[in-house]
Design a protein around this motif. Structure first.
Motif, PDB file in Angstrom:
ATOM      1  N   ASN A  58      24.574  12.983 -12.226  1.00  0.00           N
ATOM      2  CA  ASN A  58      23.477  12.644 -10.900  1.00  0.00           C
ATOM      3  C   ASN A  58      23.308  11.007 -10.799  1.00  0.00           C
ATOM      4  O   ASN A  58      22.329  10.751 -10.297  1.00  0.00           O
ATOM      5  N   LYS A  59      24.002  10.311 -11.531  1.00  0.00           N
ATOM      6  CA  LYS A  59      23.732   8.882 -11.484  1.00  0.00           C
ATOM      7  C   LYS A  59      23.691   8.381 -10.213  1.00  0.00           C
ATOM      8  O   LYS A  59      22.932   7.401  -9.961  1.00  0.00           O
ATOM      9  N   TRP A  60      24.526   8.905  -9.216  1.00  0.00           N
ATOM     10  CA  TRP A  60      24.970   8.473  -8.020  1.00  0.00           C
ATOM     11  C   TRP A  60      23.701   9.066  -6.780  1.00  0.00           C
ATOM     12  O   TRP A  60      24.246   9.010  -5.864  1.00  0.00           O
ATOM     13  N   LEU A  61      23.161  10.432  -7.281  1.00  0.00           N
ATOM     14  CA  LEU A  61      22.537  11.105  -6.631  1.00  0.00           C
ATOM     15  C   LEU A  61      20.766  10.628  -6.565  1.00  0.00           C
ATOM     16  O   LEU A  61      20.145  10.211  -5.327  1.00  0.00           O
ATOM     17  N   HIS A  62      20.130  10.289  -7.459  1.00  0.00           N
ATOM     18  CA  HIS A  62      18.784   9.784  -7.605  1.00  0.00           C
ATOM     19  C   HIS A  62      18.434   8.521  -7.461  1.00  0.00           C
ATOM     20  O   HIS A  62      18.933   7.696  -8.275  1.00  0.00           O
ATOM     21  N   PRO A  63      17.551   8.067  -6.702  1.00  0.00           N
ATOM     22  CA  PRO A  63      16.887   6.730  -6.819  1.00  0.00           C
ATOM     23  C   PRO A  63      15.888   6.584  -7.975  1.00  0.00           C
ATOM     24  O   PRO A  63      15.613   7.636  -8.540  1.00  0.00           O
ATOM     25  N   ASP A  64      15.416   5.446  -8.436  1.00  0.00           N
ATOM     26  CA  ASP A  64      14.671   5.315  -9.396  1.00  0.00           C
ATOM     27  C   ASP A  64      13.084   5.502  -8.983  1.00  0.00           C
ATOM     28  O   ASP A  64      12.370   6.275  -9.784  1.00  0.00           O
ATOM     29  N   ILE A  65      12.880   5.149  -8.016  1.00  0.00           N
ATOM     30  CA  ILE A  65      11.448   5.223  -7.455  1.00  0.00           C
ATOM     31  C   ILE A  65      11.564   5.604  -5.762  1.00  0.00           C
ATOM     32  O   ILE A  65      12.337   5.097  -5.266  1.00  0.00           O
ATOM     33  N   VAL A  66      10.827   6.228  -5.505  1.00  0.00           N
ATOM     34  CA  VAL A  66      10.423   6.865  -3.951  1.00  0.00           C
ATOM     35  C   VAL A  66       9.033   6.436  -3.785  1.00  0.00           C
ATOM     36  O   VAL A  66       8.049   6.504  -4.716  1.00  0.00           O
ATOM     37  N   ASN A 110       0.727  -1.059   0.153  1.00  0.00           N
ATOM     38  CA  ASN A 110      -0.205  -0.016  -0.015  1.00  0.00           C
ATOM     39  C   ASN A 110       0.847   1.187  -0.175  1.00  0.00           C
ATOM     40  O   ASN A 110       0.631   2.178   0.545  1.00  0.00           O
ATOM     41  N   LEU A 111       2.006   1.240  -0.616  1.00  0.00           N
ATOM     42  CA  LEU A 111       2.918   2.480  -0.713  1.00  0.00           C
ATOM     43  C   LEU A 111       2.446   3.190  -2.060  1.00  0.00           C
ATOM     44  O   LEU A 111       2.016   2.930  -3.202  1.00  0.00           O
ATOM     45  N   LYS A 112       2.440   4.669  -1.982  1.00  0.00           N
ATOM     46  CA  LYS A 112       2.223   5.630  -2.925  1.00  0.00           C
ATOM     47  C   LYS A 112       3.651   5.938  -3.264  1.00  0.00           C
ATOM     48  O   LYS A 112       4.442   6.401  -2.817  1.00  0.00           O
ATOM     49  N   CYS A 113       3.684   5.497  -4.705  1.00  0.00           N
ATOM     50  CA  CYS A 113       4.963   5.667  -5.451  1.00  0.00           C
ATOM     51  C   CYS A 113       5.005   6.870  -6.472  1.00  0.00           C
ATOM     52  O   CYS A 113       4.067   7.211  -6.919  1.00  0.00           O
ATOM     53  N   ASP A 114       6.310   7.289  -6.844  1.00  0.00           N
ATOM     54  CA  ASP A 114       6.573   8.252  -7.804  1.00  0.00           C
ATOM     55  C   ASP A 114       8.091   7.758  -8.409  1.00  0.00           C
ATOM     56  O   ASP A 114       9.002   7.396  -7.920  1.00  0.00           O
ATOM     57  N   ARG A 115       7.899   7.929  -9.741  1.00  0.00           N
ATOM     58  CA  ARG A 115       9.209   7.684 -10.313  1.00  0.00           C
ATOM     59  C   ARG A 115      10.112   9.038 -10.303  1.00  0.00           C
ATOM     60  O   ARG A 115       9.529  10.208 -10.514  1.00  0.00           O
ATOM     61  N   ILE A 116      11.313   8.739 -10.306  1.00  0.00           N
ATOM     62  CA  ILE A 116      12.207  10.128 -10.133  1.00  0.00           C
ATOM     63  C   ILE A 116      13.024   9.954 -11.314  1.00  0.00           C
ATOM     64  O   ILE A 116      13.790   9.150 -11.645  1.00  0.00           O
ATOM     65  N   ASN A 117      12.746  10.789 -12.392  1.00  0.00           N
ATOM     66  CA  ASN A 117      13.248  10.775 -13.541  1.00  0.00           C
ATOM     67  C   ASN A 117      14.461  11.760 -13.685  1.00  0.00           C
ATOM     68  O   ASN A 117      14.465  13.070 -13.381  1.00  0.00           O
ATOM     69  N   GLU A 118      15.579  11.297 -13.939  1.00  0.00           N
ATOM     70  CA  GLU A 118      16.925  11.992 -13.979  1.00  0.00           C
ATOM     71  C   GLU A 118      16.969  12.845 -14.943  1.00  0.00           C
ATOM     72  O   GLU A 118      17.909  13.825 -14.909  1.00  0.00           O
ATOM     73  N   LYS A 119      16.260  12.804 -15.747  1.00  0.00           N
ATOM     74  CA  LYS A 119      16.273  13.590 -17.141  1.00  0.00           C
ATOM     75  C   LYS A 119      15.629  14.837 -16.783  1.00  0.00           C
ATOM     76  O   LYS A 119      15.901  16.031 -17.225  1.00  0.00           O
ATOM     77  N   PHE A 120      14.988  14.995 -15.469  1.00  0.00           N
ATOM     78  CA  PHE A 120      14.376  16.267 -15.010  1.00  0.00           C
ATOM     79  C   PHE A 120      15.293  17.077 -14.154  1.00  0.00           C
ATOM     80  O   PHE A 120      14.704  17.691 -13.380  1.00  0.00           O
ATOM     81  N   SER A 121      16.360  16.469 -13.928  1.00  0.00           N
ATOM     82  CA  SER A 121      17.606  17.198 -13.065  1.00  0.00           C
ATOM     83  C   SER A 121      18.492  18.323 -13.678  1.00  0.00           C
ATOM     84  O   SER A 121      18.476  18.300 -14.923  1.00  0.00           O
ATOM     85  N   LYS A 122      18.783  19.204 -12.499  1.00  0.00           N
ATOM     86  CA  LYS A 122      19.769  20.006 -13.275  1.00  0.00           C
ATOM     87  C   LYS A 122      21.143  19.500 -14.111  1.00  0.00           C
ATOM     88  O   LYS A 122      21.416  18.328 -13.643  1.00  0.00           O
TER      89      LYS A 122
END
Length: 208
Positions: free
Chosen positions: A46-54, A26-38
């Motif tokens: 940013n490869k080692w900064l962002h997870p794929d899913i939170v 019952n987790l509410k998930c979001d995709r973190i797309n590194e393409k939308f990073s600075k």
């Protein structure tokens, strides 16, 4: 939504993981797309900064409003945050690289996980168990043919406090993370979980 093709990509695994997490936990998930990073850090900066899913685990979602008020005014936890680094396959040649990428990307959360659809029988699991015991990152095996058969092979160590300094850096770098934390902040403030706008909802639309 099983994957029938054999040449699937890592991106193909994201909706499967979101479906599994929503259905089983019952987790509410979001995709973190590194393409939308600075882009100031250059290619793969940013490869080692962002997870794929939170994900947000809303602990008090179904509680009595009176109890919610007590929790909001005290030190009890209203929610737990989860973070996931996803890989198609983990092998002896990649296990340490991928594991420490998950450490870098996901150790800020209450629960951090490395996720893979394939782990060969070459001693990789033993290495993962050893690394997990040292660093607390858990492991999920994602079953592409029947996602409900996926399972947590190594539970993540619970981190009592979110590393909000790391969260702040993620929010400053990535718009997806900013939108996720906006929903988390709204839940902490109101005690009401935003019902739409999660990546889980996109799966429901696509399946209709």
């Amino acid at each position: 939504m099983p994957l029938k093709k054999m040449n699937y990509t890592e991106a193909d695994l994201y909706p499967l993981l979101i479906e599994y997490l929503g259905t089983e936990y019952n987790l509410k998930c979001d995709r973190i797309n590194e393409k939308f990073s600075k882009k100031g850090k250059g290619e793969n900066g940013n490869k080692w900064l962002h997870p794929d899913i939170v994900a947000l685990q809303a602990v008090t979602e179904d509680w009595n409003s009176l109890v919610k008020t007590c929790v909001q005014s005290g030190d009890a936890k209203m929610a737990y945050l989860w973070s996931f680094e996803v890989k198609k396959q983990i092998s002896r040649s990649t296990v340490r690289q991928y594991f420490f990428q998950a450490v870098s990307n996901s150790s800020w959360a209450n629960y951090g996980y490395l996720v893979s659809a394939s782990i060969p029988d070459d001693g990789t699991m033993n290495e993962l168990r050893m690394l997990s015991a040292l660093h607390g990152i858990g492991l999920i095996i994602l079953k592409t043919d029947n996602v409900i058969d996926s399972q947590i092979m190594i539970p993540a160590a619970f981190r009592a406090e979110v590393d909000w300094c790391s969260v702040n850096r993620l929010v400053e770098e990535n718009v997806d993370m900013r939108l996720f934390i906006q929903k988390v902040a709204s839940y902490y403030k109101s005690g009401l979980l935003q019902k739409t706008g999660w990546s889980n909802d996109l799966l429901k639309v696509e399946s209709n």
